[in-house]
Design a protein around this motif. Sequence first.
Motif: not given
Length: 141
Positions: A10-12, A14-16, A18-19, A43, A119, A136, A138
């Motif tokens: 989930s961290k990777q 959600t980071t994608a 957001i970016k 994405t 995001s 955000l 998920h």
Amino acid sequence: MDCFVQNIGSKQVTTAAIKLSLASDRGEEKTLQNNFLKEKIKTCAVDFGGEFVSSVSKIIERAVVAAKREGLILENNVEEGAVAGAAREALSQIMNKALGLNVGGKIGIARYESHVAVSVYFGIGLLHLNEVGIGLGHRVV
């Protein structure tokens, strides 16, 4: 054998998302998408704008349509509902700032296996006094 196997969760994801929502133009979006695809994270991104209250359902719909169009999700209730739910969660985090104002920005969506993240980057406008925010959400499909 690579001893640095990266666990993607989930961290990777959600980071994608957001970016991608923060990408300044289509060229940067495409570069990010290609980089994430190398990690098997799919994405997509889509722009939005309008008065917040009247735009909520359009933003959720745009997220679902973009995710289907780009092959992140299948056309079924479970996967469409996951994106819609994550988008609604993201919007709810911005609601207090945006209520009654005009908004514009970008939706970033990312998926890796069962993880789906949405995001929403907002520019919130009132005359020349602008505010920004990110929401955000998920879900696991």
